[in-house]
Design an enzyme around this catalytic site. Structure first.
Site, PDB file in Angstrom:
ATOM      1  CG  ASN A  27      14.106 -19.369 -15.879  1.00 51.34           C
ATOM      2  OD1 ASN A  27      15.265 -19.701 -15.721  1.00 51.34           O
ATOM      3  ND2 ASN A  27      13.260 -20.056 -16.642  1.00 51.34           N
ATOM      4  CG  ASP A  34       5.684 -11.434 -10.217  1.00 51.69           C
ATOM      5  OD1 ASP A  34       5.451 -12.285 -11.090  1.00 51.69           O
ATOM      6  OD2 ASP A  34       5.802 -10.215 -10.465  1.00 51.69           O
ATOM      7  CG  ASP A  35       9.461 -12.864 -11.019  1.00 45.74           C
ATOM      8  OD1 ASP A  35       9.504 -13.877 -11.718  1.00 45.74           O
ATOM      9  OD2 ASP A  35       8.811 -11.851 -11.344  1.00 45.74           O
ATOM     10  CG  HIS A  52       6.896 -15.646 -13.572  1.00 50.52           C
ATOM     11  ND1 HIS A  52       6.291 -15.742 -14.800  1.00 50.52           N
ATOM     12  CD2 HIS A  52       6.241 -14.657 -12.910  1.00 50.52           C
ATOM     13  CE1 HIS A  52       5.323 -14.837 -14.890  1.00 50.52           C
ATOM     14  NE2 HIS A  52       5.263 -14.160 -13.749  1.00 50.52           N
ATOM     15  CE  LYS A  55      12.661 -19.038 -20.967  1.00 54.47           C
ATOM     16  NZ  LYS A  55      11.788 -19.729 -19.992  1.00 54.47           N
ATOM     17  CD  GLU A  62       3.289  -7.049 -15.055  1.00 55.28           C
ATOM     18  OE1 GLU A  62       3.255  -7.630 -16.154  1.00 55.28           O
ATOM     19  OE2 GLU A  62       4.225  -7.166 -14.252  1.00 55.28           O
TER      20      GLU A  62
HETATM   21  C1  6MZ Z   1       5.402 -10.073 -16.557  1.00 52.75           C
HETATM   22  C2  6MZ Z   1       6.922 -11.669 -15.890  1.00 52.75           C
HETATM   23  C3  6MZ Z   1       7.061 -11.027 -14.629  1.00 52.75           C
HETATM   24  O1  6MZ Z   1       8.981 -18.189 -17.726  1.00 52.75           O
HETATM   25  O2  6MZ Z   1      11.454 -18.054 -17.916  1.00 52.75           O
HETATM   26  N1  6MZ Z   1       7.732 -12.730 -15.883  1.00 52.75           N
HETATM   27  N2  6MZ Z   1       6.089 -11.188 -16.824  1.00 52.75           N
HETATM   28  N3  6MZ Z   1       5.505  -9.408 -15.383  1.00 52.75           N
HETATM   29  C4  6MZ Z   1       6.315  -9.847 -14.396  1.00 52.75           C
HETATM   30  N4  6MZ Z   1       6.398  -9.119 -13.235  1.00 52.75           N
HETATM   31  C5  6MZ Z   1       7.577  -8.482 -12.823  1.00 52.75           C
HETATM   32  N5  6MZ Z   1       7.924 -11.739 -13.899  1.00 52.75           N
HETATM   33  C6  6MZ Z   1       8.330 -12.780 -14.686  1.00 52.75           C
HETATM   34  O3  6MZ Z   1      10.278 -17.017 -15.959  1.00 52.75           O
HETATM   35  C7  6MZ Z   1      10.707 -15.725 -16.263  1.00 52.75           C
HETATM   36  C8  6MZ Z   1       9.743 -15.071 -17.233  1.00 52.75           C
HETATM   37  O4  6MZ Z   1       8.473 -14.850 -16.598  1.00 52.75           O
HETATM   38  C9  6MZ Z   1       7.888 -13.642 -17.043  1.00 52.75           C
HETATM   39  C10 6MZ Z   1       8.852 -13.044 -18.076  1.00 52.75           C
HETATM   40  O5  6MZ Z   1       8.465 -13.459 -19.367  1.00 52.75           O
HETATM   41  C11 6MZ Z   1      10.181 -13.686 -17.686  1.00 52.75           C
HETATM   42  O6  6MZ Z   1      11.097 -13.744 -18.759  1.00 52.75           O
HETATM   43  P1  6MZ Z   1      10.278 -18.235 -17.000  1.00 52.75           P
HETATM   44  O7  6MZ Z   1      10.420 -19.441 -16.130  1.00 52.75           O
END
Ligand code: 6MZ
Length: 362
Positions: A17, A302-303, A15, A100, A227
């Site tokens: 952000n 993921d992040d 993702h 967004k 999840e």
């Molecule tokens: C579900 C997730 C996530 O889209 O603003 N996001 N959704 N499960 C997860 N696992 C922990 N991790 C991130 O990136 C951030 C967004 O990605 C999704 C959420 O909607 C979060 O606000 P973007 O670039």
């Protein structure tokens, strides 16, 4: 492990952000703190906390969005995130983000995505191939550039495709707007749709019409699925038959059997699952069962910002937790090529990249 970093890798669940650098996040928050928009010390405390439940992670995303969601920042973090993945030899990435809207700064879903694309175009430290026609079968791995002392230096190349995320807080209309935007942006590398966001929010029936429309119009779909324990939703998602799913932490009984039977590739995010307490420890992680069953899998971050990880760290973690050697990890990385949403031409190129890595090793 050094070899986890040096080998080519494919990232399919990142993702935008969530992949932001800590240093950038702190810098942006400090700026807003100085302008009196937020209290920096409160923000810093939340950012630097290392263990967060799933609920806390979504609170953190709201904070991150407060500091990132303007066009210039979105372009900047896109650039930095791609540079970071390329630097650890990710050769193909599907980067996902939620378009967004913010009327007060003149942001529409489209202008948000244009900022992402501007970010991709602004990268010059590595070669970024993101347009569908941006392929270079002659030299798929590296290109050359000349530094200021006239030395020829190889440049890394990363192939980038984009997935547009639907946030589970959105309405059917919002979701449909995202899908239509994705269809309009195919020529800048958008290949699919992701459903994500807080898994305890929203109903599958809200998103289904937009996802079905996406599917009918040739976009590939990946869903955050299982999840949290929600067998009914998991069943509905499996019936929808997406091209991939993310996480799959809370599958049981028939749903587990069906996942295996349908052979749907699973995006595995080990650190994320542990840090959010979705899985209590790696010894009981479903990776092991799926891997032993030869189920299609791909290791992802993921992040990477939020969970302080990287693709190489995730590979290294999988290797040590599940007793896999270099050869198995290389094969795992390579197998991911089959599950990408880009076309066969890119798959062919990526196979050449992996082949040339083996040749270089020999
Ligand atoms: C579900 C997730 C996530 O889209 O603003 N996001 N959704 N499960 C997860 N696992 C922990 N991790 C991130 O990136 C951030 C967004 O990605 C999704 C959420 O909607 C979060 O606000 P973007 O670039």
């Amino acid at each position: 492990m050094e070899w986890c970093e040096s080998m080519p890798k494919v990232e399919l669940h990142a993702h935008l952000n969530g992949s932001i650098r800590d240093s950038t996040l702190l810098e942006l928050a400090k700026d807003l703190g100085e302008k009196g928009v937020l209290v920096f010390s409160d923000f810093e405390h939340v950012i630097l906390k290392s263990d967060r439940s799933l609920v806390e992670v979504f609170k953190l995303f709201d904070l991150i969005h407060m500091v990132t969601t303007d066009h210039t920042t979105i372009s900047r973090i896109t650039r930095e995130v791609i540079e970071d993945f390329a630097s650890e030899n990710v050769v193909y990435i599907e980067l996902r983000t939620t378009p967004k809207k913010n009327k007060s700064i003149g942001m529409s879903k489209r202008s948000y995505m244009e900022a992402v694309v501007d970010g991709l175009k602004s990268i010059n430290s590595v070669d970024v191939a993101f347009m569908p026609h941006d392929v270079d079968a002659q030299s798929p791995l590296n290109s050359m550039s000349i530094d200021n002392t006239c030395n020829v230096i190889p440049r890394k190349r990363i192939y980038v495709r984009l997935l547009l995320s639907i946030d589970r807080r959105e309405t059917t209309e919002d979701a449909m707007e995202t899908v239509k935007l994705a269809l309009e942006l195919k020529d800048v590398g958008v290949v699919g749709i992701d459903l994500s966001g807080n898994p305890i929010v929203g109903e599958w029936t809200t998103f289904w019409p937009a996802l079905q429309f996406a599917k009918e119009n040739g976009l590939a779909i990946t869903l955050h699925c299982g999840e949290v324990p929600n067998p009914k939703e998991i069943q509905a998602m499996l019936d929808f038959w997406p091209q991939r799913i993310g996480h799959a932490c809370f599958f049981e009984g028939d749903n587990w059997e069906k996942l295996k039977h349908l052979n749907i590739p699973v995006e595995i995010c080990l650190t994320s699952n542990i840090r959010t307490n979705s899985i209590s420890s790696l010894d009981v992680h479903h990776f092991d069962d799926l891997y032993k069953a030869n189920h299609p899998l791909v290791i992802c971050t993921d992040d990477s910002g939020v969970f302080s990880t990287s693709v190489s760290k995730e590979y290294s973690l999988a290797a040590s937790a599940f007793g896999l050697g270099k050869k198995e990890m290389f094969q795992l990385a390579r197998d991911a090529i089959e599950f990408i949403f880009a076309d066969n031409e890119i798959k062919k190129i990526l196979n050449q990249v992996f082949d040339s890595f083996v040749t270089n090793l020999a």
